[in-house]
Design a protein around this motif. Sequence first.
Motif, PDB file in Angstrom:
ATOM      1  N   THR A   1       5.537  37.584 -71.488  1.00  0.00           N
ATOM      2  CA  THR A   1       5.953  36.181 -71.577  1.00  0.00           C
ATOM      3  C   THR A   1       4.895  35.336 -72.288  1.00  0.00           C
ATOM      4  N   LYS A   2       3.644  35.467 -71.902  1.00  0.00           N
ATOM      5  CA  LYS A   2       2.567  34.659 -72.494  1.00  0.00           C
ATOM      6  C   LYS A   2       2.215  35.111 -73.908  1.00  0.00           C
TER       7      LYS A   2
ATOM      8  N   VAL B   1      11.701  39.250 -81.635  1.00  0.00           N
ATOM      9  CA  VAL B   1      11.617  40.707 -81.541  1.00  0.00           C
ATOM     10  C   VAL B   1      11.403  41.120 -80.084  1.00  0.00           C
ATOM     11  N   LEU B   2      10.513  40.418 -79.402  1.00  0.00           N
ATOM     12  CA  LEU B   2      10.239  40.749 -78.005  1.00  0.00           C
ATOM     13  C   LEU B   2      11.406  40.360 -77.107  1.00  0.00           C
ATOM     14  N   LEU B   3      11.996  39.198 -77.366  1.00  0.00           N
ATOM     15  CA  LEU B   3      13.115  38.751 -76.526  1.00  0.00           C
ATOM     16  C   LEU B   3      14.322  39.676 -76.672  1.00  0.00           C
ATOM     17  N   GLU B   4      14.494  40.240 -77.842  1.00  0.00           N
ATOM     18  CA  GLU B   4      15.583  41.187 -78.084  1.00  0.00           C
ATOM     19  C   GLU B   4      15.432  42.439 -77.213  1.00  0.00           C
ATOM     20  N   GLN B   5      14.197  42.797 -76.915  1.00  0.00           N
ATOM     21  CA  GLN B   5      13.901  43.999 -76.143  1.00  0.00           C
ATOM     22  C   GLN B   5      13.640  43.714 -74.663  1.00  0.00           C
ATOM     23  N   ALA B   6      13.498  42.455 -74.309  1.00  0.00           N
ATOM     24  CA  ALA B   6      13.109  42.079 -72.944  1.00  0.00           C
ATOM     25  C   ALA B   6      14.104  42.591 -71.907  1.00  0.00           C
ATOM     26  N   GLY B   7      13.554  43.033 -70.779  1.00  0.00           N
ATOM     27  CA  GLY B   7      14.371  43.497 -69.673  1.00  0.00           C
ATOM     28  C   GLY B   7      14.855  44.925 -69.798  1.00  0.00           C
ATOM     29  N   GLN B   8      14.304  45.689 -70.740  1.00  0.00           N
ATOM     30  CA  GLN B   8      14.778  47.052 -70.948  1.00  0.00           C
ATOM     31  C   GLN B   8      13.651  47.961 -71.438  1.00  0.00           C
ATOM     32  N   ASP B   9      13.972  49.244 -71.586  1.00  0.00           N
ATOM     33  CA  ASP B   9      13.012  50.212 -72.109  1.00  0.00           C
ATOM     34  C   ASP B   9      12.896  50.007 -73.616  1.00  0.00           C
ATOM     35  N   SER B  10      11.709  49.667 -74.059  1.00  0.00           N
ATOM     36  CA  SER B  10      11.456  49.356 -75.466  1.00  0.00           C
ATOM     37  C   SER B  10      10.592  50.408 -76.137  1.00  0.00           C
ATOM     38  N   THR B  11      10.446  51.551 -75.524  1.00  0.00           N
ATOM     39  CA  THR B  11       9.556  52.593 -76.029  1.00  0.00           C
ATOM     40  C   THR B  11       9.898  53.002 -77.455  1.00  0.00           C
ATOM     41  N   GLU B  12      11.152  53.306 -77.709  1.00  0.00           N
ATOM     42  CA  GLU B  12      11.541  53.778 -79.045  1.00  0.00           C
ATOM     43  C   GLU B  12      11.281  52.705 -80.104  1.00  0.00           C
TER      44      GLU B  12
ATOM     45  N   LEU C   1      14.374  49.364 -62.194  1.00  0.00           N
ATOM     46  CA  LEU C   1      14.989  48.922 -63.435  1.00  0.00           C
ATOM     47  C   LEU C   1      15.812  47.650 -63.231  1.00  0.00           C
ATOM     48  N   GLU C   2      16.517  47.555 -62.123  1.00  0.00           N
ATOM     49  CA  GLU C   2      17.340  46.367 -61.848  1.00  0.00           C
ATOM     50  C   GLU C   2      16.489  45.106 -61.824  1.00  0.00           C
ATOM     51  N   GLU C   3      15.298  45.188 -61.276  1.00  0.00           N
ATOM     52  CA  GLU C   3      14.398  44.022 -61.235  1.00  0.00           C
ATOM     53  C   GLU C   3      13.913  43.671 -62.641  1.00  0.00           C
ATOM     54  N   ILE C   4      13.586  44.677 -63.419  1.00  0.00           N
ATOM     55  CA  ILE C   4      13.082  44.452 -64.775  1.00  0.00           C
ATOM     56  C   ILE C   4      14.158  43.815 -65.652  1.00  0.00           C
TER      57      ILE C   4
ATOM     58  N   LYS D   1      11.461  32.532 -70.463  1.00  0.00           N
ATOM     59  CA  LYS D   1      10.720  32.103 -69.274  1.00  0.00           C
ATOM     60  C   LYS D   1      10.057  33.279 -68.565  1.00  0.00           C
ATOM     61  N   SER D   2      10.612  34.457 -68.738  1.00  0.00           N
ATOM     62  CA  SER D   2      10.060  35.675 -68.143  1.00  0.00           C
ATOM     63  C   SER D   2      10.564  36.879 -68.929  1.00  0.00           C
ATOM     64  N   ALA D   3       9.664  37.483 -69.700  1.00  0.00           N
ATOM     65  CA  ALA D   3      10.034  38.609 -70.566  1.00  0.00           C
ATOM     66  C   ALA D   3       9.194  39.827 -70.211  1.00  0.00           C
ATOM     67  N   TRP D   4       9.869  40.839 -69.657  1.00  0.00           N
ATOM     68  CA  TRP D   4       9.201  42.091 -69.303  1.00  0.00           C
ATOM     69  C   TRP D   4       9.747  43.204 -70.188  1.00  0.00           C
ATOM     70  N   LEU D   5       8.885  44.150 -70.512  1.00  0.00           N
ATOM     71  CA  LEU D   5       9.258  45.315 -71.308  1.00  0.00           C
ATOM     72  C   LEU D   5       8.822  46.587 -70.584  1.00  0.00           C
ATOM     73  N   ILE D   6       9.535  47.663 -70.837  1.00  0.00           N
ATOM     74  CA  ILE D   6       9.118  48.991 -70.387  1.00  0.00           C
ATOM     75  C   ILE D   6       8.720  49.764 -71.637  1.00  0.00           C
ATOM     76  N   ILE D   7       7.495  50.263 -71.644  1.00  0.00           N
ATOM     77  CA  ILE D   7       7.022  51.098 -72.747  1.00  0.00           C
ATOM     78  C   ILE D   7       6.317  52.298 -72.129  1.00  0.00           C
ATOM     79  N   HIS D   8       6.840  53.475 -72.399  1.00  0.00           N
ATOM     80  CA  HIS D   8       6.309  54.721 -71.832  1.00  0.00           C
ATOM     81  C   HIS D   8       6.210  54.638 -70.310  1.00  0.00           C
TER      82      HIS D   8
END
Length: 132
Positions: free
Chosen positions: A33-34, A45-56, A9-12, A19-26
Amino acid sequence: MASPKIFRLEEIKEHNNGKSAWLIIHDKVYDVTKFLDEHPGGEEVLLEQAGQDSTESFEDVGHSTDARELMKDYYLGELHEDDRVAKTTPPLSTANPSSSPLSSGSWTSYLLPLGIAIIIAVSVKLFTSSSA
């Protein structure tokens, strides 16, 4: 078939910008990012959720089968087991009432009051029209 890469999680959390947007879903990790410029809801919407669990948030929107299929293109790996949110519901005696589905703030929390209001409105209409 190779084992999926495992991410902590710390890396995510470090991948939380344009420049780098990662999401956790399930419990799966996606590099979107692309996809930022292509997302129908806008990149914000994606940037608001980037770097965290976005499942809900992902499930609350009700993404289509096509959207779920497209996710495969952005799959990086899996969230480390130690960082996963517990999937079990606590016993009723220790459950936090604010964590119930009706208090989650999603659109479903409005369905019950809306249904009750409609029933009351129809009842009043029927009662007043038959009294006249």
